[in-house]
Design a protein around this motif. Sequence first.
Motif, PDB file in Angstrom:
ATOM      1  N   THR A 218       0.833  -1.200   0.000  1.00 19.12           N
ATOM      2  CA  THR A 218       0.000   0.000   0.000  1.00 19.12           C
ATOM      3  C   THR A 218       0.872   1.257   0.000  1.00 19.12           C
ATOM      4  O   THR A 218       2.020   1.247   0.424  1.00 19.12           O
ATOM      5  CB  THR A 218      -0.909   0.039   1.237  1.00 19.12           C
ATOM      6  OG1 THR A 218      -0.145  -0.344   2.359  1.00 19.12           O
ATOM      7  CG2 THR A 218      -2.090  -0.876   1.070  1.00 19.12           C
ATOM      8  N   GLN A 219       0.261   2.309  -0.470  1.00 21.82           N
ATOM      9  CA  GLN A 219       0.977   3.562  -0.658  1.00 21.82           C
ATOM     10  C   GLN A 219       1.097   4.338   0.654  1.00 21.82           C
ATOM     11  O   GLN A 219       0.114   4.568   1.333  1.00 21.82           O
ATOM     12  CB  GLN A 219       0.167   4.396  -1.666  1.00 21.82           C
ATOM     13  CG  GLN A 219       0.934   5.495  -2.330  1.00 21.82           C
ATOM     14  CD  GLN A 219       1.947   4.960  -3.325  1.00 21.82           C
ATOM     15  OE1 GLN A 219       1.656   4.051  -4.067  1.00 21.82           O
ATOM     16  NE2 GLN A 219       3.144   5.513  -3.312  1.00 21.82           N
ATOM     17  N   GLU A 220       2.328   4.744   0.960  1.00 26.07           N
ATOM     18  CA  GLU A 220       2.498   5.624   2.117  1.00 26.07           C
ATOM     19  C   GLU A 220       2.174   7.040   1.647  1.00 26.07           C
ATOM     20  O   GLU A 220       2.461   7.393   0.517  1.00 26.07           O
ATOM     21  CB  GLU A 220       3.958   5.573   2.594  1.00 26.07           C
ATOM     22  CG  GLU A 220       4.313   4.224   3.188  1.00 26.07           C
ATOM     23  CD  GLU A 220       5.809   4.006   3.331  1.00 26.07           C
ATOM     24  OE1 GLU A 220       6.588   4.904   2.935  1.00 26.07           O
ATOM     25  OE2 GLU A 220       6.192   2.945   3.828  1.00 26.07           O
ATOM     26  N   SER A 221       1.585   7.841   2.544  1.00 26.09           N
ATOM     27  CA  SER A 221       1.214   9.175   2.099  1.00 26.09           C
ATOM     28  C   SER A 221       2.459  10.065   1.981  1.00 26.09           C
ATOM     29  O   SER A 221       3.418   9.921   2.711  1.00 26.09           O
ATOM     30  CB  SER A 221       0.176   9.786   3.041  1.00 26.09           C
ATOM     31  OG  SER A 221       0.766  10.033   4.296  1.00 26.09           O
ATOM     32  N   LYS A 222       2.410  10.968   0.987  1.00 33.53           N
ATOM     33  CA  LYS A 222       3.581  11.798   0.694  1.00 33.53           C
ATOM     34  C   LYS A 222       3.642  12.976   1.672  1.00 33.53           C
ATOM     35  O   LYS A 222       2.642  13.648   1.882  1.00 33.53           O
ATOM     36  CB  LYS A 222       3.446  12.313  -0.742  1.00 33.53           C
ATOM     37  CG  LYS A 222       4.705  12.927  -1.301  1.00 33.53           C
ATOM     38  CD  LYS A 222       4.475  13.404  -2.722  1.00 33.53           C
ATOM     39  CE  LYS A 222       5.651  14.175  -3.288  1.00 33.53           C
ATOM     40  NZ  LYS A 222       6.226  15.191  -2.421  1.00 33.53           N
ATOM     41  N   PRO A 223       4.825  13.226   2.249  1.00 33.59           N
ATOM     42  CA  PRO A 223       4.914  14.334   3.218  1.00 33.59           C
ATOM     43  C   PRO A 223       4.708  15.700   2.564  1.00 33.59           C
ATOM     44  O   PRO A 223       5.168  15.936   1.448  1.00 33.59           O
ATOM     45  CB  PRO A 223       6.345  14.222   3.750  1.00 33.59           C
ATOM     46  CG  PRO A 223       6.885  12.938   3.266  1.00 33.59           C
ATOM     47  CD  PRO A 223       6.091  12.523   2.073  1.00 33.59           C
ATOM     48  N   LYS A 224       4.033  16.581   3.294  1.00 34.10           N
ATOM     49  CA  LYS A 224       3.812  17.944   2.798  1.00 34.10           C
ATOM     50  C   LYS A 224       4.813  18.886   3.458  1.00 34.10           C
ATOM     51  O   LYS A 224       5.156  18.702   4.630  1.00 34.10           O
ATOM     52  CB  LYS A 224       2.395  18.392   3.153  1.00 34.10           C
ATOM     53  CG  LYS A 224       1.338  17.535   2.473  1.00 34.10           C
ATOM     54  CD  LYS A 224      -0.027  18.211   2.571  1.00 34.10           C
ATOM     55  CE  LYS A 224      -1.032  17.560   1.656  1.00 34.10           C
ATOM     56  NZ  LYS A 224      -1.962  16.661   2.340  1.00 34.10           N
ATOM     57  N   ASP A 225       5.243  19.892   2.707  1.00 32.20           N
ATOM     58  CA  ASP A 225       6.206  20.855   3.268  1.00 32.20           C
ATOM     59  C   ASP A 225       5.554  21.658   4.393  1.00 32.20           C
ATOM     60  O   ASP A 225       4.415  22.088   4.283  1.00 32.20           O
ATOM     61  CB  ASP A 225       6.674  21.827   2.180  1.00 32.20           C
ATOM     62  CG  ASP A 225       7.679  21.167   1.251  1.00 32.20           C
ATOM     63  OD1 ASP A 225       8.404  20.259   1.716  1.00 32.20           O
ATOM     64  OD2 ASP A 225       7.732  21.546   0.064  1.00 32.20           O
ATOM     65  N   ALA A 226       6.336  21.867   5.451  1.00 33.53           N
ATOM     66  CA  ALA A 226       5.836  22.634   6.593  1.00 33.53           C
ATOM     67  C   ALA A 226       7.012  23.309   7.289  1.00 33.53           C
ATOM     68  O   ALA A 226       8.168  22.953   7.052  1.00 33.53           O
ATOM     69  CB  ALA A 226       5.102  21.717   7.562  1.00 33.53           C
ATOM     70  N   ALA A 227       6.699  24.297   8.135  1.00 32.21           N
ATOM     71  CA  ALA A 227       7.756  24.975   8.890  1.00 32.21           C
ATOM     72  C   ALA A 227       7.317  25.106  10.344  1.00 32.21           C
ATOM     73  O   ALA A 227       6.126  25.219  10.635  1.00 32.21           O
ATOM     74  CB  ALA A 227       8.003  26.366   8.304  1.00 32.21           C
ATOM     75  N   ALA A 228       8.295  25.041  11.249  1.00 35.36           N
ATOM     76  CA  ALA A 228       8.005  25.224  12.672  1.00 35.36           C
ATOM     77  C   ALA A 228       9.045  26.162  13.264  1.00 35.36           C
ATOM     78  O   ALA A 228      10.188  26.219  12.782  1.00 35.36           O
ATOM     79  CB  ALA A 228       8.022  23.892  13.397  1.00 35.36           C
ATOM     80  N   VAL A 229       8.648  26.889  14.295  1.00 35.73           N
ATOM     81  CA  VAL A 229       9.537  27.873  14.909  1.00 35.73           C
ATOM     82  C   VAL A 229       9.816  27.516  16.363  1.00 35.73           C
ATOM     83  O   VAL A 229       8.900  27.319  17.162  1.00 35.73           O
ATOM     84  CB  VAL A 229       8.915  29.287  14.840  1.00 35.73           C
ATOM     85  CG1 VAL A 229       9.685  30.265  15.714  1.00 35.73           C
ATOM     86  CG2 VAL A 229       8.919  29.776  13.401  1.00 35.73           C
ATOM     87  N   ILE A 230      11.108  27.412  16.660  1.00 36.44           N
ATOM     88  CA  ILE A 230      11.513  27.252  18.053  1.00 36.44           C
ATOM     89  C   ILE A 230      11.828  28.668  18.530  1.00 36.44           C
ATOM     90  O   ILE A 230      12.863  29.247  18.192  1.00 36.44           O
ATOM     91  CB  ILE A 230      12.758  26.345  18.161  1.00 36.44           C
ATOM     92  CG1 ILE A 230      12.501  25.008  17.446  1.00 36.44           C
ATOM     93  CG2 ILE A 230      13.132  26.128  19.622  1.00 36.44           C
ATOM     94  CD1 ILE A 230      13.743  24.139  17.294  1.00 36.44           C
ATOM     95  N   LEU A 231      10.858  29.224  19.254  1.00 33.24           N
ATOM     96  CA  LEU A 231      10.947  30.635  19.643  1.00 33.24           C
ATOM     97  C   LEU A 231      11.668  30.763  20.980  1.00 33.24           C
ATOM     98  O   LEU A 231      11.241  30.180  21.982  1.00 33.24           O
ATOM     99  CB  LEU A 231       9.514  31.190  19.743  1.00 33.24           C
ATOM    100  CG  LEU A 231       9.366  32.690  19.915  1.00 33.24           C
ATOM    101  CD1 LEU A 231       9.852  33.435  18.674  1.00 33.24           C
ATOM    102  CD2 LEU A 231       7.887  33.037  20.179  1.00 33.24           C
ATOM    103  N   LEU A 232      12.787  31.495  20.972  1.00 30.72           N
ATOM    104  CA  LEU A 232      13.536  31.723  22.213  1.00 30.72           C
ATOM    105  C   LEU A 232      13.116  33.063  22.799  1.00 30.72           C
ATOM    106  O   LEU A 232      12.913  34.024  22.053  1.00 30.72           O
ATOM    107  CB  LEU A 232      15.037  31.769  21.924  1.00 30.72           C
ATOM    108  CG  LEU A 232      15.697  30.470  21.439  1.00 30.72           C
ATOM    109  CD1 LEU A 232      17.164  30.745  21.138  1.00 30.72           C
ATOM    110  CD2 LEU A 232      15.560  29.364  22.474  1.00 30.72           C
TER     111      LEU A 232
END
Length: 506
Positions: free
Chosen positions: A2-16
């Motif tokens: 079965t097909q694994e789902s394709k990852p979508k681009d995303a961004a996260a911020v580690i805010l100091l």
Amino acid sequence: MTQESKPKDAAAVILLSHQTDQDNPEVYWVQRSTKLAFLGGFYAFPGGQLEPQDAEPGAANCEDQQRAALINCAAREVFEELGILLARGGELLTNGQRRSLFDDLKSGRMSWPALLKHYDLHVDAHDYTFVGRWVTPPFSPRRFDTWFFLVRCPPKQQPELATEGELACGEWISARDAYARWQRSEVVVVEPILHALRTLGGGLTDDLVDRFLSVPQTKGEPARRIEFRPGFICFPVRTPTRPPATHTNCYLIHTSWKLLIVDPGSPYDDEQQALWNCITELLNEGRTLRGLVLTHLHPDHVGGVEALRKQLGGTVRVLAHELTAEALNGVIGVDDLLKDGDVIELEGNPKITLHTIHSPGHARGHLCFHEKKTGALITGDNIVGLGSVLIDPPEGNMHDYLESLQRLRSLEGLTVLFGGHGPAMANPYARIDEYIHHRLEREQRILEAVRGGARSPSDIVALVYTDVSPKAHAMAQRAVLAHLEKLEADGLIEENDLQDRTEKFL
Ligand SMILES: [Zn+2]
């Protein structure tokens, strides 16, 4: 396969925080709402999925267009979620002006690119330190290729949770305190968060970025061993399972002295080898094997048992419910029987005590394991982190299944569910309620269909499973049979309400 789902681009911020302690920096983390289907209740950093608009204008001082778009995505997400404006020119705005910008964006009066242009703001890549790119392992229903950026919170700005409903709360916390909360089993996080907290806990040293990038997972190689909680490693292995799942979770429950393996389900050599490497690592650290436990009889949960027994030199003891042992007789040898109420103790530091719960419904001999001290529950295929649970008679029984769900619902102090497929669930009660509600709703609609004249399971499927693709209709018929059995047992319909009983033996 079965097909694994394709990852979508995303961004996260580690805010100091602005003028943070160099030795033990403060970060801002949020808890996702328990109502969210995906990672509800998890602690996380603000962020989200890339949108087409993020490419224009991207970010200044960045040649790489993809990175520029992701930096801009990070800026937009942090503004949308926390009201923090991480753009040059933002320091000239008053708090009131910033709030009105925020309203412009939220109300849809202005898009993010238009807003940047209008107020002469620009996102500058120099303010965003890249600290790794993590890809969600393929066991998840939703997958992201997430770029993490370390950013200083500008002076005079304070986060205010803004995304209604999506985030439950947020706080500044020192990296070491946050990590200690995970160690005390108070929070559930995904691997990149854990890695960031550990790394930041070492202080804002000159080699900080190198330390962040020192593990292969920061270069897009999905994590294999996932520690949502200390002591419970989730190790998804590829199995011939039912879509949308492609993997079955093997759990490696361990203390400083002991290791217990739950559901080594993969029949594939490469997956067995990967699991074996992780097991050997845990044993080489001085642990002894307590045993190998099976939640239930299905092939995608037991497919690797005999191979593992061989690798361990035949010394391991396999534990399962009597009904599972009977069904597997001749295929897989079960050495010790487990029944409801049995306790498995793993000595060591910290000690783990698992209470066995017999929870039939998906399978007659299905077992769950409850650790009362931390509120962790191994749910097998009773409750899973993706897809739905199939109740397929005669092994499956809807009446038993709902009773089992009610029983799990009645356990006090649950904090996390570890299912047989998909990510852990940090919103246990909301999740179980949703399961119960879903089944009762289906049951009600099936009852209405029968009372309205539907006379066979296929008729009922056509009327009730309108949200399910025709490909899944054969499966849906099995579920309908399970519901009909329950309705009959409850005295709500009679056998002669249905003409075509032969379908019962499809
Ligand atoms: Zn199963």
